[in-house]
Design a protein around this motif. Sequence first.
Motif, PDB file in Angstrom:
ATOM      1  N   ARG A   1       0.836  -1.198   0.000  1.00 42.89           N
ATOM      2  CA  ARG A   1       0.000   0.000   0.000  1.00 42.89           C
ATOM      3  C   ARG A   1       0.875   1.254   0.000  1.00 42.89           C
ATOM      4  NH1 ARG A   1      -3.271  -1.344   4.264  1.00 42.89           N
ATOM      5  NH2 ARG A   1      -2.955   0.353   5.696  1.00 42.89           N
TER       6      ARG A   1
ATOM      7  N   ARG B   1      -8.572 -11.045  28.855  1.00 42.67           N
ATOM      8  CA  ARG B   1     -10.017 -11.240  28.977  1.00 42.67           C
ATOM      9  C   ARG B   1     -10.354 -12.551  29.654  1.00 42.67           C
ATOM     10  NH1 ARG B   1     -14.501  -9.901  26.872  1.00 42.67           N
ATOM     11  NH2 ARG B   1     -14.970 -12.061  26.413  1.00 42.67           N
TER      12      ARG B   1
ATOM     13  N   ALA C   1      -7.462  -1.637  16.769  1.00 36.83           N
ATOM     14  CA  ALA C   1      -8.241  -1.671  18.001  1.00 36.83           C
ATOM     15  C   ALA C   1      -7.493  -1.106  19.202  1.00 36.83           C
ATOM     16  CB  ALA C   1      -8.669  -3.099  18.298  1.00 36.83           C
TER      17      ALA C   1
ATOM     18  N   VAL D   1      -9.706  -0.562  22.879  1.00 35.20           N
ATOM     19  CA  VAL D   1      -9.892  -1.642  23.850  1.00 35.20           C
ATOM     20  C   VAL D   1      -9.690  -1.095  25.259  1.00 35.20           C
ATOM     21  CG1 VAL D   1      -9.221  -3.490  22.292  1.00 35.20           C
ATOM     22  CG2 VAL D   1      -7.477  -2.322  23.639  1.00 35.20           C
TER      23      VAL D   1
ATOM     24  N   ILE E   1      -6.390   2.112  -2.524  1.00 32.95           N
ATOM     25  CA  ILE E   1      -5.543   1.118  -1.879  1.00 32.95           C
ATOM     26  C   ILE E   1      -5.357   1.458  -0.403  1.00 32.95           C
ATOM     27  CG2 ILE E   1      -3.285   2.196  -2.187  1.00 32.95           C
ATOM     28  CD1 ILE E   1      -3.808  -1.392  -3.195  1.00 32.95           C
ATOM     29  N   GLY E   2      -5.858   2.604   0.006  1.00 33.62           N
ATOM     30  CA  GLY E   2      -5.742   2.993   1.408  1.00 33.62           C
ATOM     31  C   GLY E   2      -6.552   2.116   2.339  1.00 33.62           C
TER      32      GLY E   2
ATOM     33  N   PRO F   1      -7.467  -1.409   3.806  1.00 28.31           N
ATOM     34  CA  PRO F   1      -6.892  -2.747   3.945  1.00 28.31           C
ATOM     35  C   PRO F   1      -7.771  -3.823   3.330  1.00 28.31           C
ATOM     36  CG  PRO F   1      -6.828  -1.591   6.039  1.00 28.31           C
ATOM     37  CD  PRO F   1      -7.635  -0.739   5.101  1.00 28.31           C
TER      38      PRO F   1
ATOM     39  N   THR G   1      -6.324  -4.718  -0.036  1.00 34.00           N
ATOM     40  CA  THR G   1      -5.087  -5.500   0.023  1.00 34.00           C
ATOM     41  C   THR G   1      -5.411  -6.919   0.477  1.00 34.00           C
ATOM     42  OG1 THR G   1      -4.654  -4.528   2.188  1.00 34.00           O
ATOM     43  CG2 THR G   1      -3.502  -3.577   0.315  1.00 34.00           C
TER      44      THR G   1
ATOM     45  N   VAL H   1     -15.714  -1.700   8.836  1.00 33.68           N
ATOM     46  CA  VAL H   1     -14.749  -1.722   9.938  1.00 33.68           C
ATOM     47  C   VAL H   1     -14.539  -0.331  10.540  1.00 33.68           C
ATOM     48  CG1 VAL H   1     -12.348  -2.177  10.571  1.00 33.68           C
ATOM     49  CG2 VAL H   1     -13.560  -3.762   9.093  1.00 33.68           C
TER      50      VAL H   1
ATOM     51  N   ILE I   1     -14.983   0.451  14.488  1.00 32.28           N
ATOM     52  CA  ILE I   1     -13.935   0.994  15.352  1.00 32.28           C
ATOM     53  C   ILE I   1     -14.400   2.319  15.959  1.00 32.28           C
ATOM     54  CG2 ILE I   1     -11.590   1.932  15.395  1.00 32.28           C
ATOM     55  CD1 ILE I   1     -11.442  -0.996  15.028  1.00 32.28           C
TER      56      ILE I   1
ATOM     57  N   LEU J   1     -16.864   1.698  18.693  1.00 33.45           N
ATOM     58  CA  LEU J   1     -16.211   1.219  19.917  1.00 33.45           C
ATOM     59  C   LEU J   1     -15.609   2.394  20.673  1.00 33.45           C
ATOM     60  CD1 LEU J   1     -14.452  -2.069  18.724  1.00 33.45           C
ATOM     61  CD2 LEU J   1     -16.453  -1.844  20.201  1.00 33.45           C
TER      62      LEU J   1
ATOM     63  N   ARG K   1     -16.441   3.885  24.577  1.00 28.17           N
ATOM     64  CA  ARG K   1     -15.455   4.172  25.618  1.00 28.17           C
ATOM     65  C   ARG K   1     -15.599   5.588  26.172  1.00 28.17           C
ATOM     66  NH1 ARG K   1     -10.783   2.773  27.319  1.00 28.17           N
ATOM     67  NH2 ARG K   1     -10.035   4.893  27.034  1.00 28.17           N
TER      68      ARG K   1
ATOM     69  N   ASP L   1      -9.608  -7.754  13.575  1.00 30.74           N
ATOM     70  CA  ASP L   1      -8.680  -8.348  14.543  1.00 30.74           C
ATOM     71  C   ASP L   1      -9.167  -8.276  15.978  1.00 30.74           C
ATOM     72  OD1 ASP L   1      -6.792  -9.289  12.905  1.00 30.74           O
ATOM     73  OD2 ASP L   1      -5.300  -7.723  13.292  1.00 30.74           O
ATOM     74  N   ALA L   2      -9.594  -7.075  16.353  1.00 29.89           N
ATOM     75  CA  ALA L   2      -9.843  -6.831  17.763  1.00 29.89           C
ATOM     76  C   ALA L   2     -11.234  -7.273  18.207  1.00 29.89           C
ATOM     77  CB  ALA L   2      -9.656  -5.357  18.066  1.00 29.89           C
TER      78      ALA L   2
ATOM     79  N   VAL M   1     -11.533  -9.551  21.148  1.00 37.10           N
ATOM     80  CA  VAL M   1     -10.791  -9.250  22.384  1.00 37.10           C
ATOM     81  C   VAL M   1     -11.242  -7.974  23.079  1.00 37.10           C
ATOM     82  CG1 VAL M   1      -8.759 -10.496  21.631  1.00 37.10           C
ATOM     83  CG2 VAL M   1      -8.936  -8.066  21.145  1.00 37.10           C
ATOM     84  N   VAL M   2     -12.108  -7.195  22.430  1.00 34.82           N
ATOM     85  CA  VAL M   2     -12.574  -5.986  23.108  1.00 34.82           C
ATOM     86  C   VAL M   2     -13.699  -6.352  24.071  1.00 34.82           C
ATOM     87  CG1 VAL M   2     -11.924  -4.407  21.274  1.00 34.82           C
ATOM     88  CG2 VAL M   2     -14.185  -5.478  21.238  1.00 34.82           C
ATOM     89  N   GLU M   3     -14.078  -5.402  24.895  1.00 34.46           N
ATOM     90  CA  GLU M   3     -15.120  -5.611  25.897  1.00 34.46           C
ATOM     91  C   GLU M   3     -16.323  -4.743  25.564  1.00 34.46           C
ATOM     92  OE1 GLU M   3     -14.944  -7.762  28.425  1.00 34.46           O
ATOM     93  OE2 GLU M   3     -17.021  -7.187  28.919  1.00 34.46           O
TER      94      GLU M   3
ATOM     95  N   THR N   1     -16.961  -8.408  23.472  1.00 36.67           N
ATOM     96  CA  THR N   1     -16.534  -8.915  22.167  1.00 36.67           C
ATOM     97  C   THR N   1     -17.638  -8.611  21.153  1.00 36.67           C
ATOM     98  OG1 THR N   1     -17.488 -11.072  22.683  1.00 36.67           O
ATOM     99  CG2 THR N   1     -15.151 -10.767  23.161  1.00 36.67           C
TER     100      THR N   1
ATOM    101  N   GLU O   1     -20.621 -11.141  21.853  1.00 38.23           N
ATOM    102  CA  GLU O   1     -21.428 -10.627  22.962  1.00 38.23           C
ATOM    103  C   GLU O   1     -22.184  -9.335  22.665  1.00 38.23           C
ATOM    104  OE1 GLU O   1     -17.990 -12.093  26.174  1.00 38.23           O
ATOM    105  OE2 GLU O   1     -18.311  -9.961  25.733  1.00 38.23           O
TER     106      GLU O   1
END
Lengths: 340, 340
Positions: free
Chosen positions: A85, A270, A286, A290, B75-76, B78, B81, B259, B263, B266, B270, B285-286, B289-291, B293, B336
């Motif tokens: 990229r 977690r 993330a 997180v 291409i910016g 992901p 790609t 995505v 994000i 999320l 917070r 990815d996240a 694993v975030v709270e 999930t 969740e």
Amino acid sequence: MSAAKTPTLADVADRAGVSPKTASRVLNHEGNVRPDKVARVLAAATELGFTPNEFARLLRTRGSTTTIGVVTADIGDPFWTGVIRGVELAIGDPDRDDVGHPQRFILSASTRERSDREPEIVAAMVDRRVMALLVVPTTTDQSYLGALAERGVPVVCVDRPAAGTDVDAVVADDDGGARRGVELLIAQGHRRIAFVGRPSVYTTAERIAGYRAALRAAGIVVDDRLVHPTITDAASVGPIAERLLSLDDPPTAVFTADVAASIGMLACRRTRSWRPAMVAFSDFDAAPVVEPTVTVVHNDPVELGRRAAELVLDRLAGYTGPPRRVRIDTPIIERESHLA
Amino acid sequence: MSAAKTPTLADVADRAGVSPKTASRVLNHEGNVRPDKVARVLAAATELGFTPNEFARLLRTRGSTTTIGVVTADIGDPFWTGVIRGVELAIGDPDRDDVGHPQRFILSASTRERSDREPEIVAAMVDRRVMALLVVPTTTDQSYLGALAERGVPVVCVDRPAAGTDVDAVVADDDGGARRGVELLIAQGHRRIAFVGRPSVYTTAERIAGYRAALRAAGIVVDDRLVHPTITDAASVGPIAERLLSLDDPPTAVFTADVAASIGMLACRRTRSWRPAMVAFSDFDAAPVVEPTVTVVHNDPVELGRRAAELVLDRLAGYTGPPRRVRIDTPIIERESHLA
DNA sequence: TTGTATGCGTTATCAA
DNA sequence: TTGATAACGCATACAA
């Protein structure tokens, strides 16, 4: 399907009632052609759907393509597509001085598990007359690249320097980044700091070096039971966490050396009651969202690719100096996870 | 630098004391050459460091390259790609029946902001005789691709079908995925469900359609004040969240359509006290694993690219049937965040 | 302003 | 089994 033979320059010339050379002149905007013939040639070209045969043109002009070859390691890792990229961004950057350049392309291939294919792929790309090469070295010897650079093909190594030869290279400050990351944890009072990451010839070694340097500088003796450059993916962090926790003196902080390790570590936080302080090498989507937000050493593949492409473009623009080494900064992005 | 002219087949032949044709025979393993001459030619080629000029070869054989052209949008992102990664995996897959195929490459370029460049880029790739084309359509009319397909160049559209022509296409089940995602929220008792995502010609429209369909099926009237296909990046979700919260009857759940929206959402969770239920289109990815999930509609760019490449390889292997449409499943990954 | 002859490096044809 | 000759499609040198 339809065998409609691709029209050639001669076909265009015939239809326009001119010689091939005149048609060529028109199509290449050489000037010195009577306006009416220009019009006729253009019309003929459009009607026939003529597109020049790049192979014939390049054969005749002994030119090279407008293509940059990019050889990466396993394409399964988003980091390498990030590099691609960056290259894309650089070669399409309208701010560069060589405006009006022709459309540039990326010719990419990855060695996928079999690093012995690296020289083959490079050779195949050279046969295709790429105008430059970006290589992420995976083998232990890149001396074959030196010959290329001498033949006049600009070569830049990305992420790791070439072994056995001296060519342009763009690498991240792995050593310094890791050191500063670990120092951040030490500053919080941690003395038992684990290292978790995937094995890798060069970068992991550098990051471990930085990790060790930080500890040594603080007068902390390195405990090899805390160093685990052995993960394969995020899931493999779990067992390592178990082993770390079962130690008499478990670590109170963790330095994760890559994104997979970081994600895996977050999962451990977690699913287990373990809440060590944490600093991660490489930022990820993330990290800022997180709980807690993750403090990271920023390692930007896009920037890596972009700078590498710029070295290439410099050489294509005439730079003929000695090989250059560019080290990309890996600044700390302080968030919350490094706090105890 | 060194002007050391690249050795040609004739040079090899001279050095071996044979004719160019014989040298060619040896190098192409055509057989019918005396063993001693084979050895001499091979030796000469090695000594000279001969590599065949692919252009001359392709010019003469009227062949096409072993390259697949991939034209993506910006291409910016992901996601694209990821598509390229899928193509890489498919064309290098050793399980396909055409083992022993030559090294295949990807020639990639992105239109970057300027979708009007799409036809130019495609044309440039065709001039370079790519053996097939993968295109992520960004313009409103891809009729020019039809002509290509008729000329015998396999063309596959990715992520969105071509407009104005009928060529192979691989798309995700955007409509169904969004519908199932929203149904999950409805099943939890939500009736005020917001839609947040970035604008996009085709996919967002499909996802909004799925969103509306789910609501309608549940007898819920669509409130357009809850529909925001207008974000540009994760940060732009904040203001939208403010507006949603300021409504008399704020939503109790959110469907994030990509995505960036996820994000961003999320981050809102917070930094604000707002904790709506949430289902996201596209895994990230996240998410695990975030709270909490994040429950997602799985939208896999790698699979998109892989299937597209497979359609291409089928055509290269001789398939000449009518254009095919492949719809990639978008299964729900229940975690969740959809729970109230 | 235009056209002719020639060659880029390779493979195909066909005769030896 | 081999090699001379032509041709692929284009651009260059040189003439006209």
